[in-house]
Write an enzyme that holds these catalytic residues in place. Structure first.
Site, mmCIF file in Angstrom:
data_model
loop_
_atom_site.group_PDB
_atom_site.id
_atom_site.type_symbol
_atom_site.label_atom_id
_atom_site.label_comp_id
_atom_site.label_asym_id
_atom_site.label_seq_id
_atom_site.Cartn_x
_atom_site.Cartn_y
_atom_site.Cartn_z
ATOM 1 N N SER A 94 48.567 34.451 -23.008
ATOM 2 C CA SER A 94 49.774 34.482 -23.844
ATOM 3 C C SER A 94 50.308 33.075 -24.009
ATOM 4 O O SER A 94 50.712 32.437 -23.033
ATOM 5 C CB SER A 94 50.855 35.341 -23.195
ATOM 6 O OG SER A 94 52.089 35.088 -23.849
ATOM 7 N N HIS A 97 46.930 35.853 -27.085
ATOM 8 C CA HIS A 97 48.017 36.828 -27.195
ATOM 9 C C HIS A 97 49.264 36.135 -27.726
ATOM 10 O O HIS A 97 49.716 35.134 -27.171
ATOM 11 C CB HIS A 97 48.260 37.414 -25.803
ATOM 12 C CG HIS A 97 49.235 38.543 -25.743
ATOM 13 N ND1 HIS A 97 48.889 39.844 -26.035
ATOM 14 C CD2 HIS A 97 50.556 38.575 -25.415
ATOM 15 C CE1 HIS A 97 49.955 40.631 -25.880
ATOM 16 N NE2 HIS A 97 50.976 39.889 -25.505
ATOM 17 N N ASP A 142 53.112 36.511 -28.595
ATOM 18 C CA ASP A 142 54.301 37.314 -28.309
ATOM 19 C C ASP A 142 55.425 36.997 -29.288
ATOM 20 O O ASP A 142 56.047 35.940 -29.201
ATOM 21 C CB ASP A 142 54.793 37.022 -26.880
ATOM 22 C CG ASP A 142 53.956 37.726 -25.831
ATOM 23 O OD1 ASP A 142 53.736 38.947 -25.975
ATOM 24 O OD2 ASP A 142 53.538 37.062 -24.874
ATOM 25 N N MET A 166 59.095 37.791 -30.544
ATOM 26 C CA MET A 166 60.365 38.416 -30.129
ATOM 27 C C MET A 166 61.436 38.081 -31.164
ATOM 28 O O MET A 166 61.517 36.947 -31.628
ATOM 29 C CB MET A 166 60.793 37.869 -28.763
ATOM 30 C CG MET A 166 59.744 38.044 -27.675
ATOM 31 S SD MET A 166 60.389 37.513 -26.078
ATOM 32 C CE MET A 166 58.888 37.559 -25.082
ATOM 33 N N HIS A 173 51.533 40.686 -30.527
ATOM 34 C CA HIS A 173 52.388 41.670 -29.837
ATOM 35 C C HIS A 173 53.796 41.545 -30.403
ATOM 36 O O HIS A 173 54.512 40.597 -30.105
ATOM 37 C CB HIS A 173 52.349 41.353 -28.332
ATOM 38 C CG HIS A 173 53.213 42.228 -27.487
ATOM 39 N ND1 HIS A 173 53.512 41.936 -26.170
ATOM 40 C CD2 HIS A 173 53.860 43.393 -27.747
ATOM 41 C CE1 HIS A 173 54.290 42.873 -25.662
ATOM 42 N NE2 HIS A 173 54.529 43.765 -26.595
ATOM 43 N N MET A 204 57.423 42.379 -30.458
ATOM 44 C CA MET A 204 58.571 42.934 -29.716
ATOM 45 C C MET A 204 59.780 42.801 -30.636
ATOM 46 O O MET A 204 60.636 41.933 -30.458
ATOM 47 C CB MET A 204 58.760 42.178 -28.395
ATOM 48 C CG MET A 204 57.726 42.552 -27.348
ATOM 49 S SD MET A 204 57.669 41.358 -26.002
ATOM 50 C CE MET A 204 56.538 40.177 -26.709
ATOM 51 N N MET A 250 52.926 47.704 -20.739
ATOM 52 C CA MET A 250 53.771 46.623 -20.216
ATOM 53 C C MET A 250 53.948 46.816 -18.714
ATOM 54 O O MET A 250 54.394 47.869 -18.260
ATOM 55 C CB MET A 250 55.144 46.636 -20.888
ATOM 56 C CG MET A 250 55.149 46.231 -22.357
ATOM 57 S SD MET A 250 54.375 44.646 -22.719
ATOM 58 C CE MET A 250 55.368 43.518 -21.741
ATOM 59 N N GLY A 309 56.683 35.203 -16.618
ATOM 60 C CA GLY A 309 56.966 34.828 -15.234
ATOM 61 C C GLY A 309 57.603 35.900 -14.370
ATOM 62 O O GLY A 309 58.141 35.594 -13.307
ATOM 63 N N ASP A 335 50.003 43.769 -19.770
ATOM 64 C CA ASP A 335 50.768 42.559 -20.087
ATOM 65 C C ASP A 335 51.971 42.413 -19.160
ATOM 66 O O ASP A 335 52.867 43.250 -19.170
ATOM 67 C CB ASP A 335 51.232 42.681 -21.553
ATOM 68 C CG ASP A 335 51.958 41.452 -22.074
ATOM 69 O OD1 ASP A 335 52.063 40.454 -21.344
ATOM 70 O OD2 ASP A 335 52.402 41.510 -23.235
HETATM 71 C C1 DX5 Z 1 56.546 39.610 -21.944
HETATM 72 C C2 DX5 Z 1 55.359 39.145 -22.787
HETATM 73 C C3 DX5 Z 1 54.190 38.735 -21.990
HETATM 74 C C4 DX5 Z 1 54.411 37.555 -21.117
HETATM 75 C C5 DX5 Z 1 53.392 37.534 -20.027
HETATM 76 O O1 DX5 Z 1 57.522 40.111 -22.804
HETATM 77 O O2 DX5 Z 1 54.940 40.198 -23.623
HETATM 78 O O3 DX5 Z 1 53.052 38.529 -22.791
HETATM 79 O O4 DX5 Z 1 54.393 36.365 -21.824
HETATM 80 O O5 DX5 Z 1 53.714 36.466 -19.223
HETATM 81 P P1 DX5 Z 1 53.358 36.393 -17.700
HETATM 82 O O6 DX5 Z 1 51.881 36.451 -17.596
HETATM 83 O O7 DX5 Z 1 53.944 35.090 -17.291
HETATM 84 O O8 DX5 Z 1 54.023 37.564 -17.050
HETATM 85 ZN ZN ZN Z 2 52.893 40.319 -24.772
#
Ligand code: DX5
Ligand code: ZN
Length: 207
Positions: free
Chosen positions: A6, A31, A33, A35, A64, A66, A135, A143, A167
């Site tokens: 990601s 990946h 993300d 948002m 992805h 969100m 998830m 993190g 994820d």
């Molecule tokens: C969370 C994201 C993840 C996230 C994963 O909302 O969808 O993809 O970046 O990050 P780590 O691997 O740091 O948990």
């Molecule tokens: Zn994600």
């Protein structure tokens, strides 16, 4: 096993270099993300970033979303170069309609479920999906610690003819647990970007 780093955890001030390094490690998926500040509190990037990095690599773009209004964005992400678009079950009224809409653009389609959503809720949608994204943290930021309840969902979904992606909080230890449960795709943000050698660590879990 497919690894999908990601880029949320990447250094955006040198994103071209980051993508290049993933390519050098022969990563096949990346990946992305997205948002919107509504479905989750944070805002990340839009299709414009996807468009900008598309010419840099042949990696499979795993998007992805969100966001609260995924349908409005599908065309932009397809045109920007998405190969797979995953939306959140919790964000839409009519998931099957959106699945068919995404498929009409000839890209792969996935649905994601948050930690409190059970597989039961999406079981009737499974025959129409290429992938389910489980998830293992509350969506919204990188993190966080891996939530173990993801494992039983992965196990159950692995009985179906689709890819099971996980994820959130994936590292050497939790990644192994996911693979043992039957996961096909591991997303990893912080673990990969704190040291890209961890790409090898995760790939070796598969042996
Ligand atoms: C969370 C994201 C993840 C996230 C994963 O909302 O969808 O993809 O970046 O990050 P780590 O691997 O740091 O948990
Ligand atoms: Zn994600």
């Amino acid at each position: 096993m497919i690894l999908s780093p990601s880029i949320l955890a990447a250094d955006f001030s040198k994103i071209e270099q980051e993508i290049k390094e993933l390519d050098e490690y022969k990563v096949e998926w990346v990946h992305l993300d997205v948002m919107d500040g509504e479905f989750v509190p944070a805002t990340t990037f839009t299709h414009v970033l996807v468009e900008e990095i598309r010419p840099l690599t042949k990696m499979f773009f795993d998007v992805h979303l969100m966001v609260v209004n995924p349908k409005d964005m599908i065309e932009d992400y397809v045109n920007a170069g998405a190969d797979l678009i995953t939306f959140h079950y919790e964000a839409v009224e009519d998931s099957l309609e959106l699945i068919n809409y995404i498929k009409s653009f000839n890209v792969k389609v996935g649905i994601s479920i948050k930690p409190n959503t059970s597989v039961d809720e999406i079981v009737e949608l499974l025959p129409y999906l290429d992938l389910v994204l489980v998830m293992s943290v509350e969506p919204g930021k990188g993190g966080q610690a891996f939530m173990l309840n993801a494992l039983e969902k992965i196990e159950r979904l692995s009985e179906y003819d689709l890819l099971v992606e996980v994820d959130g909080g994936v590292n050497e230890e939790t990644g192994k647990q996911c693979l043992d449960a039957g996961a096909d795709v591991l997303v990893a943000g912080s673990f990969v970007f704190k040291d890209k050698k961890n790409i090898k660590v995760l790939n070796n879990l598969d042996r």
